[in-house]
Write an enzyme that holds these catalytic residues in place. Structure first.
Site, mmCIF file in Angstrom:
data_model
loop_
_atom_site.group_PDB
_atom_site.id
_atom_site.type_symbol
_atom_site.label_atom_id
_atom_site.label_comp_id
_atom_site.label_asym_id
_atom_site.label_seq_id
_atom_site.Cartn_x
_atom_site.Cartn_y
_atom_site.Cartn_z
ATOM 1 N N CYS A 294 0.843 -1.200 0.000
ATOM 2 C CA CYS A 294 0.000 0.000 0.000
ATOM 3 C C CYS A 294 0.878 1.250 0.000
ATOM 4 O O CYS A 294 1.998 1.232 0.504
ATOM 5 C CB CYS A 294 -0.905 0.038 1.245
ATOM 6 S SG CYS A 294 -2.129 -1.282 1.329
ATOM 7 N N CYS B 52 -3.209 -8.007 6.960
ATOM 8 C CA CYS B 52 -3.380 -7.281 5.700
ATOM 9 C C CYS B 52 -4.839 -6.867 5.587
ATOM 10 O O CYS B 52 -5.699 -7.680 5.227
ATOM 11 C CB CYS B 52 -2.982 -8.134 4.504
ATOM 12 S SG CYS B 52 -3.061 -7.221 2.940
ATOM 13 N N GLU C 4 -9.602 -13.098 -27.594
ATOM 14 C CA GLU C 4 -8.571 -13.097 -26.551
ATOM 15 C C GLU C 4 -7.332 -13.801 -27.103
ATOM 16 O O GLU C 4 -7.446 -14.743 -27.898
ATOM 17 C CB GLU C 4 -9.094 -13.817 -25.306
ATOM 18 C CG GLU C 4 -8.075 -14.201 -24.262
ATOM 19 C CD GLU C 4 -7.338 -13.014 -23.670
ATOM 20 O OE1 GLU C 4 -6.121 -13.128 -23.474
ATOM 21 O OE2 GLU C 4 -7.986 -11.978 -23.405
ATOM 22 N N CYS D 240 -7.566 -0.114 -16.833
ATOM 23 C CA CYS D 240 -6.869 -0.036 -15.550
ATOM 24 C C CYS D 240 -5.772 1.017 -15.600
ATOM 25 O O CYS D 240 -4.939 1.093 -14.688
ATOM 26 C CB CYS D 240 -6.293 -1.396 -15.172
ATOM 27 S SG CYS D 240 -5.083 -2.028 -16.354
#
Length: 418
Positions: A78, A152, A301, A375
């Protein structure tokens, strides 16, 4: 290395604070705008030594691994746990706004769909064998040092509950002290554990050891090493809108189920009543199998195992309209304009590099609706600018947080033509 005092002016796209130096910007991880800091600096990179004036948006991190005093730098998992929620959400949204602005795109942006603790069902750990057992965790930033995982807060309870089992699996396989990757995915039938980078193959002794180890455990669906299935007590299945997919070892899937559901709902809404849909970069069928409830689907794909998994799931699911699968590298051979004739809507969800070549063909087509899932806001902005130049108009833009306390962002954008 020099020691100096800096004032942070802004956050960069990777979540680092930025200060104005005499010779250009200085990047300071784990800092926030408005903070006055004492730092140790090497060229344009600096490390916080102390915080003279903290930001009102600075909070205590949720995890002990984040680093001392909330400054970060211990665990590399993080980078933004020190940031208050509203400020964090605004930062996430701002990365999309900045990316679009860089291409001259102005459009309304929906509120951020938030991520929450305990949602991550897919993680990639680093591991290595040591005398007192397997070390498993995340690499410290810019280092090969593994921070051993004790807690976590982003990870699902189903994975955390089996950390000891994961250590046992890795210890039974590893023969030396080399680092290797352990990809863990929580499926409906148990954990899929895929180990990659294990040197020396898998001798018979280790193969027997891992088989005996897993058979004593509960909740482990499959273990594979370097792509080879070693033991599979149960097919690891993912549920895509009622269609069950048996995923290949270590296959890509969305990191959290809530984000997957949110993005899928947006895709289905934007596609609407389209009768023929092309799902490009379809993977194992996250969107294609849901779309087939209402439309004929062409799923394209490049990965052979993903195509086979999608095809098998489509054949084994009742109530779907026809799904045609095609194995094809869309970076090198995008669907041409002529091949897009008769397609009412196109959905694409490429890797971080985006879909530049495919968007060039789409821009020349007469496809009425395009839904872009990305993304990477920067490559998305580039791809959208190509479509806009081809006559498309943006009708919706929704940021989705799937990677809590990181700078990464998912986006679902819809466009129409004619």
């Amino acid at each position: 290395m020099s020691t100096e005092t800096l004032v942070i002016n802004a956050l960069g796209a990777q979540g680092d604070g930025i200060a104005n130096g005499a010779d250009g910007p200085i990047y300071v991880p784990f800092s926030l705008p408005g903070e006055k800091l004492a730092v140790a600096r090497v060229k344009d990179q600096a490390t916080i030594m102390s915080i003279a004036t903290p930001s009102p948006d600075r909070i205590e991190p949720a995890c002990r691994h984040f680093g001392p005093d909330g400054v970060g730098g211990t665990c590399g998992g993080c980078s933004l746990q020190h940031m208050e929620k509203q400020a964090y959400n605004a930062f996430k949204r701002s990365t999309l706004i900045a990316a679009l602005k860089s291409k001259g795109i102005e459009t309304e942006i929906a509120p951020l769909i938030e991520a929450h603790p305990g949602e991550r069902r897919r993680l990639v750990f680093t591991a290595r064998k040591r005398e007192k057992g397997l070390l498993i965790g995340f690499n410290q930033p810019a280092s090969r040092h593994i921070v051993e995982l004790e807690e976590c807060p982003v990870t699902s309870a189903g994975i955390l509950a089996r950390l000891d089992d994961l250590r046992g699996i890795g210890a039974a396989i590893a023969t030396g002290s080399d680092h290797f990757r352990m990809t863990v995915t929580e499926t409906t039938t148990g954990l899929d554990v895929s180990l990659d980078g294990v040197r020396g193959g898998l001798p018979d002794r280790e193969r027997r050891a891992i088989t005996e180890t897993v058979l004593k455990m509960r909740g482990i669906a499959r273990v594979s090493v370097n792509g080879e299935i070693v033991i599979e007590p149960a097919k690891p299945l993912l549920d895509f809108g009622g269609a069950l997919v048996s995923m290949p070892p270590g296959a890509f899937t969305q990191a959290t189920r809530p984000a997957e559901d949110a993005m899928s709902a947006l895709v289905l809404t934007h596609v609407g009543k389209a009768k023929k849909v092309a799902d490009l970069f379809s993977g194992i069928g996250t969107f294609a199998l849901r779309l087939a409830r209402q439309a004929q689907v062409l799923a394209v794909e490049s990965d052979e195992k993903a195509v086979k998994a999608l095809d098998l799931a489509a054949r084994g699911t009742q109530g779907l309209k026809p799904i045609k699968t095609e194995r094809r590298d869309l970076f090198r051979r995008p669907l041409m304009t002529s091949e897009l004739k008769g397609i009412d809507a196109v959905v694409f969800d490429p890797p971080r590099a985006g879909a530049e070549a495919q968007c060039a063909e789409l821009a020349r087509s007469q496809v009425k609706t395009v839904v872009a899932v990305s993304c990477n806001p920067l490559t998305l902005a580039r791809d959208l600018s190509i479509l806009i130049d081809g006559g498309y108009k943006i009708t919706s833009m929704t940021p989705v947080d799937q990677f809590l306390w990181s700078p990464h962002l998912e986006v679902v954008a819809a466009l129409s033509k004619g």
